[in-house]
Enzyme design. Structure first.
Site, PDB file in Angstrom:
ATOM      1  N   ASN A   9       0.872  -1.168   0.000  1.00  0.00           N
ATOM      2  CA  ASN A   9       0.000   0.000   0.000  1.00  0.00           C
ATOM      3  C   ASN A   9       0.907   1.216   0.000  1.00  0.00           C
ATOM      4  O   ASN A   9       1.462   1.591   1.026  1.00  0.00           O
ATOM      5  CB  ASN A   9      -0.879  -0.036   1.257  1.00  0.00           C
ATOM      6  CG  ASN A   9      -1.862   1.117   1.296  1.00  0.00           C
ATOM      7  OD1 ASN A   9      -1.798   2.023   0.460  1.00  0.00           O
ATOM      8  ND2 ASN A   9      -2.757   1.094   2.256  1.00  0.00           N
ATOM      9  N   HIS A 176     -13.133   2.587   0.220  1.00  0.00           N
ATOM     10  CA  HIS A 176     -13.110   1.545   1.266  1.00  0.00           C
ATOM     11  C   HIS A 176     -13.721   0.231   0.780  1.00  0.00           C
ATOM     12  O   HIS A 176     -14.141  -0.607   1.575  1.00  0.00           O
ATOM     13  CB  HIS A 176     -13.872   1.982   2.546  1.00  0.00           C
ATOM     14  CG  HIS A 176     -13.232   3.118   3.269  1.00  0.00           C
ATOM     15  ND1 HIS A 176     -13.942   4.166   3.805  1.00  0.00           N
ATOM     16  CD2 HIS A 176     -11.940   3.370   3.558  1.00  0.00           C
ATOM     17  CE1 HIS A 176     -13.121   5.020   4.386  1.00  0.00           C
ATOM     18  NE2 HIS A 176     -11.890   4.557   4.248  1.00  0.00           N
ATOM     19  N   ARG A 237     -11.490  15.689   7.765  1.00  0.00           N
ATOM     20  CA  ARG A 237     -12.341  16.060   6.615  1.00  0.00           C
ATOM     21  C   ARG A 237     -13.751  16.411   7.068  1.00  0.00           C
ATOM     22  O   ARG A 237     -14.303  15.750   7.947  1.00  0.00           O
ATOM     23  CB  ARG A 237     -12.416  14.912   5.608  1.00  0.00           C
ATOM     24  CG  ARG A 237     -11.116  14.658   4.889  1.00  0.00           C
ATOM     25  CD  ARG A 237     -11.242  13.460   3.954  1.00  0.00           C
ATOM     26  NE  ARG A 237     -10.096  12.592   4.130  1.00  0.00           N
ATOM     27  CZ  ARG A 237     -10.079  11.294   3.824  1.00  0.00           C
ATOM     28  NH1 ARG A 237     -11.142  10.719   3.322  1.00  0.00           N
ATOM     29  NH2 ARG A 237      -8.995  10.581   4.028  1.00  0.00           N
ATOM     30  N   CYS A 280      -9.777  10.106  17.444  1.00  0.00           N
ATOM     31  CA  CYS A 280     -10.995   9.800  18.189  1.00  0.00           C
ATOM     32  C   CYS A 280     -10.687   9.390  19.633  1.00  0.00           C
ATOM     33  O   CYS A 280     -11.407   9.767  20.559  1.00  0.00           O
ATOM     34  CB  CYS A 280     -11.739   8.696  17.454  1.00  0.00           C
ATOM     35  SG  CYS A 280     -13.216   8.182  18.280  1.00  0.00           S
ATOM     36  N   ARG A 281      -9.597   8.633  19.799  1.00  0.00           N
ATOM     37  CA  ARG A 281      -9.281   8.154  21.156  1.00  0.00           C
ATOM     38  C   ARG A 281      -9.012   9.333  22.092  1.00  0.00           C
ATOM     39  O   ARG A 281      -9.491   9.369  23.220  1.00  0.00           O
ATOM     40  CB  ARG A 281      -8.052   7.253  21.071  1.00  0.00           C
ATOM     41  CG  ARG A 281      -7.799   6.440  22.301  1.00  0.00           C
ATOM     42  CD  ARG A 281      -6.674   5.474  22.103  1.00  0.00           C
ATOM     43  NE  ARG A 281      -6.139   5.516  20.740  1.00  0.00           N
ATOM     44  CZ  ARG A 281      -5.243   4.680  20.269  1.00  0.00           C
ATOM     45  NH1 ARG A 281      -4.789   3.721  21.026  1.00  0.00           N
ATOM     46  NH2 ARG A 281      -4.790   4.783  19.033  1.00  0.00           N
TER      47      ARG A 281
END
Ligand code: ADP
Length: 397
Positions: A9, A176, A237, A280-281
């Site tokens: 990737n 995704h 975003r 987020c954490r």
């Protein structure tokens, strides 16, 4: 001799890789080269013998690939590599499935680069490097967009002049897809139903986040569009926004199109709302400590997500299960709980104990027994890429 697939990737400044065993599906060696193109490139490896990292002699994709090959050789794994699979973000309308790479495929990926200017050129660099360094091995491209090519026109068309679609490819593509393909098949297994008979909404929530309606194993709608900016609130975003913002900010802030695009891609989302972090954490920790801005950012995130999940059920006509995946979906019991509560009217009821006890790495159910099932499934895009690569390279047992 074991048969293994090297999954790559490649980003503009990074190269993530995994060596996947075709028989077991296990990752034998994984790693990440970072800061490519900058002064000090570094590469890290993870193997059953341990983890380590080393500086790269030259911070280039070529040097990273050399380092991977030399590690494969020293672990006596090099000869087991039978093919290379590449993640490619944008396959446009041309690629409806994964493809064995040849000059024509490379040319088509190049054509799609205008739709993903940050991603496709980096993938092409990875492909060229791998072709050079593994001459003679089959190379396969696996596209994030391919899974969504089954969307009907009513879902993928924007209400703009049709000439923009015909002449410039302006439509919704979705992303995704590799994750959705894996997670929806796992869900069918967990539900004990043939994939062809399932109707699920899946939320892939990572730094980039999207959701998709998947009917009979095929995508029928999704939240991302021409680019990965549309839809849900993400780390940095904005997701959905009034396109009128472009003109307004251009005049208010004297920004050009690139300036506004940059603001919506890199300074918005959870980061923009919270003014704390895109992670987020960190926001969850701050929210649990009572930070009002973090609570608000997570509230906007979960409300937008719930709204989109409900909208996606329109494409299905029913809901057999709600699926959570991605770093946030797999880890954030806080957000899962909020979204489940907001979707109670669809027949979703949370099993709080199961939600709180869920541990990443295990697939499981977080809904009450009398609820539409809600499942948390750890995505495995590398495995999907390896499987497609093995199939197209003719390596299937
Ligand atoms: P990417 O889209 O870059 O692949 P990931 O799928 O790894 O990203 O997801 C990254 C997100 O997952 C980050 O917002 C991170 O904070 C979040 N995350 C990871 N672990 C936890 C956790 N324990 N609790 C809440 N959020 C988490």
């Amino acid at each position: 001799m074991k048969s293994r697939i090297l999954v790559i990737n490649c980003g503009s400044s990074s190269l993530k890789f995994a060596l996947i065993d075709t028989a077991s599906g296990d990752a034998v060696l994984t790693g990440l080269a970072e800061k490519l193109g900058l002064a000090e490139g570094v590469i890290s490896f993870k193997h059953e013998s341990g983890k380590d990292s080393q500086p790269l002699t030259e911070a280039s994709h070529d040097a990273a690939m050399h380092a991977i090959i030399s590690r494969l050789r020293s672990l006596d794994l090099l000869d087991s590599v039978k093919a290379v699979g590449h993640r490619v973000v944008h396959g446009g309308e041309h690629f409806k499935a994964s493809a064995l790479i040849d000059d024509t495929v490379v040319a088509e990926i190049e054509k799609c680069a205008k739709l993903a200017p940050l991603h496709n050129p980096a993938h092409l660099l990875g492909i060229r490097t791998a072709v050079q360094q593994f001459p003679g091995l089959p190379q396969v491209a696996v596209f994030d967009t391919a899974f969504h090519q089954s969307m009907p026109e009513q879902a993928y068309l924007y209400a703009v002049p049709m000439s923009l679609y015909r002449d410039h490819g302006v439509r919704r593509y979705g992303f995704h897809g590799t994750s959705y393909r894996y997670v929806s098949a796992e869900a069918a297994r967990m539900l004990g139903k043939p994939l062809a008979e399932t109707a699920v909404v899946c939320a892939h929530l990572g730094n980039g986040a999207s959701a998709a309606a998947i009917l009979g194993g095929k995508s029928v709608d999704t939240t991302m569009g021409l680019t990965p900016l549309e839809g849900l609130v993400m780390g940095t975003r904005s997701g959905d926004i009034d396109p009128g913002v472009f003109g307004y900010l251009a005049s208010e802030l004297k920004l050009d199109v690139n300036g506004v695009t940059d603001l919506l891609n890199k300074q918005s989302g959870l980061l923009g709302l919270s003014e704390i972090s895109s992670d987020c954490r960190e926001l969850e920790d701050a929210a649990l400590a009572g930070d009002a801005a973090a609570i608000l950012a997570l509230e906007v995130f979960s409300y937008r997500l719930a709204k989109h999940i409900a909208a996606l059920t329109v494409a299905l006509g029913r809901l057999d299960a709600l699926l959570f995946t991605g770093g946030i979906g797999e880890n954030s019991s806080y957000l899962r709980a909020r979204v489940m509560k907001q979707l109670g009217f669809l027949g979703l009821k949370l099993d709080e104990a199961a939600n709180n006890a869920f541990i990443r790495g295990k697939a499981g159910r977080i809904s009450a027994t009398d609820s539409v099932p809600a499942l948390v499934i750890n995505t495995n895009e590398e495995l999907m890429i390896a499987q497609d690569t093995a199939t197209l390279a003719g390596l299937d047992a």
